[in-house]
Design a protein around this motif. Sequence first.
Motif, short mmCIF file in Angstrom:
data_model
loop_
_atom_site.label_atom_id
_atom_site.label_comp_id
_atom_site.label_asym_id
_atom_site.label_seq_id
_atom_site.Cartn_x
_atom_site.Cartn_y
_atom_site.Cartn_z
N SER A 1 -9.39 -2.47 -1.28
CA SER A 1 -8.91 -3.75 -0.78
C SER A 1 -8.38 -3.60 0.64
O SER A 1 -7.84 -2.55 1.00
CB SER A 1 -7.79 -4.28 -1.69
OG SER A 1 -7.15 -5.41 -1.12
N PRO A 2 -8.52 -4.64 1.45
CA PRO A 2 -7.93 -4.61 2.79
C PRO A 2 -6.42 -4.82 2.77
O PRO A 2 -5.76 -4.66 3.80
CB PRO A 2 -8.64 -5.75 3.51
CG PRO A 2 -8.99 -6.72 2.42
CD PRO A 2 -9.30 -5.87 1.22
N VAL A 3 -5.88 -5.19 1.62
CA VAL A 3 -4.44 -5.45 1.50
C VAL A 3 -3.71 -4.12 1.31
O VAL A 3 -3.92 -3.42 0.33
CB VAL A 3 -4.13 -6.38 0.31
CG1 VAL A 3 -2.64 -6.66 0.23
CG2 VAL A 3 -4.91 -7.68 0.44
N VAL A 4 -2.85 -3.76 2.24
CA VAL A 4 -2.15 -2.49 2.19
C VAL A 4 -0.98 -2.60 1.20
O VAL A 4 -0.52 -3.70 0.88
CB VAL A 4 -1.63 -2.08 3.58
CG1 VAL A 4 -2.80 -1.90 4.54
CG2 VAL A 4 -0.64 -3.10 4.11
N PRO A 5 -0.49 -1.47 0.68
CA PRO A 5 0.57 -1.52 -0.33
C PRO A 5 1.81 -2.29 0.09
O PRO A 5 2.41 -2.99 -0.73
CB PRO A 5 0.89 -0.03 -0.56
CG PRO A 5 -0.39 0.67 -0.28
CD PRO A 5 -1.00 -0.09 0.86
N ALA A 6 2.24 -2.17 1.34
CA ALA A 6 3.44 -2.90 1.78
C ALA A 6 3.24 -4.40 1.65
O ALA A 6 4.11 -5.12 1.15
CB ALA A 6 3.76 -2.53 3.23
#
Length: 250
Positions: free
Chosen positions: A125-130
Amino acid sequence: MTSALRSALSRRRFLTSTGVALLIAPAVSNGYARTITGLPWEPNAGDYPKPVVPGGWVFFTGDEGVAVEAIVDRLIPHDDLSVGGKEAGCAVYIDRQLAGSFGDSSWLYMRPPFAKGTPSQGMQSPVVPAQRFRTSLAALDSYCKQTYSGKGFAALGADQQDDLLKGLEAGKVQLPNVDGKAFFDLVLQSTMEGFFADPLYGGNKDMVSWKMIGFPGARYDYRDHISKHNQPYPNPPVSITGRADWSVRS
């Protein structure tokens, strides 16, 4: 012998002789070879560990931190074997990880295309953990307040918290605009890491989980005990921060 084979052998001899020459050349000066004496390194020449300093949130807001502390305390509740996730420092561990390279995925390849991967491939996913934590915690707070008469997750009873977390894990609880199960998987993984990682990173306070399972920690050598199955390790665990010459550095 064919011409192709002769060519391959000639090329191999050339590469071998060239490699040897390159290794020898730096050690040869003014017609004689220098003898290297002593070790090519010095003790403590590398980077020494920098322990997480507890106290205050670096990434989380105050409300986010309270919610995460409540979550980790239900994932790892206090019992006769160990302290709970909050007391063990799991929320502090997660906070510091999200404030660093894990949080923004700066050490990962983050270019498209992004496709749904297999379980063994991890998050694709392009969504990073933060970002995932921030949006998911906001969605969790919105869901709780709409479902439980304005109460946030931390204000719920233990049974309500457990039911909600079980619903997220099973995919039965749908958070607004985020994948609730993906968030549960991420926070569970992060909580386990914080509980079992070296205390250097902010969790596993006083090496509580290592003492619980009999893990020796960062000891130099415990080969004499590897084959002693079902026998408790007789010595206390040691953290990476256990060396005195590291603790005196600024």
